[in-house]
Design a protein around this motif. Structure first.
Motif, short mmCIF file in Angstrom:
data_model
loop_
_atom_site.label_atom_id
_atom_site.label_comp_id
_atom_site.label_asym_id
_atom_site.label_seq_id
_atom_site.Cartn_x
_atom_site.Cartn_y
_atom_site.Cartn_z
N ALA A 85 78.53 40.33 77.04
CA ALA A 85 78.66 39.33 78.10
C ALA A 85 79.84 38.40 77.82
CB ALA A 85 77.37 38.54 78.24
N GLU A 86 79.98 37.95 76.56
CA GLU A 86 81.10 37.06 76.22
C GLU A 86 82.43 37.80 76.34
OE1 GLU A 86 82.84 34.11 72.74
OE2 GLU A 86 80.93 35.13 72.39
N ASP A 97 80.20 34.00 86.24
CA ASP A 97 80.89 35.19 86.75
C ASP A 97 81.17 35.04 88.24
OD1 ASP A 97 80.82 36.37 84.23
OD2 ASP A 97 79.00 37.50 84.66
N ASP A 137 74.50 28.95 80.06
CA ASP A 137 73.27 29.64 80.45
C ASP A 137 73.60 30.85 81.31
OD1 ASP A 137 71.33 28.02 79.30
OD2 ASP A 137 71.21 26.69 81.02
N ASP A 138 72.79 31.91 81.19
CA ASP A 138 73.02 33.07 82.03
C ASP A 138 72.72 32.78 83.50
OD1 ASP A 138 70.27 32.95 81.76
OD2 ASP A 138 70.05 34.96 80.94
N ASP A 139 71.94 31.73 83.79
CA ASP A 139 71.64 31.41 85.18
C ASP A 139 72.72 30.53 85.84
OD1 ASP A 139 70.81 29.20 83.61
OD2 ASP A 139 69.20 28.66 84.99
N ASP A 148 75.75 31.49 86.58
CA ASP A 148 76.57 32.35 87.42
C ASP A 148 78.06 32.02 87.30
OD1 ASP A 148 77.16 34.46 89.14
OD2 ASP A 148 76.98 33.20 90.93
#
Length: 180
Positions: A66-67, A35, A29-31, A33
């Motif tokens: 993003a990937e 990163d 999920d992008d949420d 984090d």
């Protein structure tokens, strides 16, 4: 001293991969984090099989930005591979013996925390040697019924203290524990 963080996805029934090695159930999920997690580390510990599969993985040209950014960040880290075989590899340092001593040397050196990537055999070795400081386990909303379990045939109990819980929009629940 640098900490060793086991960051791993697991199914609700405790498997880190399916019976045929599949990880297609793993959600990013992008949420989450991820990163942010990668910013806090500067090295990755791999077993040889995991390194061969993922240590130099490159997403194909059709992968999202993003990937591609994620894999670029992963590959920017120093890589250590624990293996019974020696290999010359310009992208990684191979460690064949004296695991506890080598890990102590690495964690005593200057730097950020270290991600214990795996595989299962290396994770078990690190657990048995008491080398994991933080268990960051993301429980995914799926039951496989069979596969490779995260915790199998451990020598001793592991006392942990919950330090944080994160719930993501996909239903993934991340449990972060530190060793007591």
């Amino acid at each position: 001293m640098r900490k060793i963080i086991l960051d791993l996805a697991v199914t609700l029934d405790g498997f880190i991969e399916g019976p045929n090695g599949e990880i297609d159930w793993c959600i990013m999920d992008d949420d989450m984090d991820f990163d942010g997690f990668l910013v806090g580390i500067d090295a990755i510990f791999y077993g040889r099989v995991s390194y061969d599969a993922w240590g130099n993985f490159q997403p194909d040209a059709t992968a999202s930005k993003a990937e591609q950014k994620l894999w670029s960040a992963v590959h920017s880290k120093q890589k250590f591979v624990f293996s019974s075989e020696e290999r010359n590899d310009r992208n990684a340092t191979f460690i064949k013996s004296s695991i506890a001593e080598k890990v102590k040397e690495i964690t005593s050196s200057a730097g950020k925390d270290i991600w214990l990537y795996g595989g299962a055999g290396l994770i078990k070795t690190f657990i048995d040697l008491g080398l994991i400081d933080i268990y960051r386990i993301s429980v995914h909303p799926i039951v496989l019924g069979a596969g490779k379990p995260l915790f199998e045939n451990l020598k001793d109990r592991i006392a942990l203290k919950l330090i944080r819980t994160n719930v993501f929009k996909s239903g993934v629940v991340q449990l972060i524990y530190e060793k007591i």
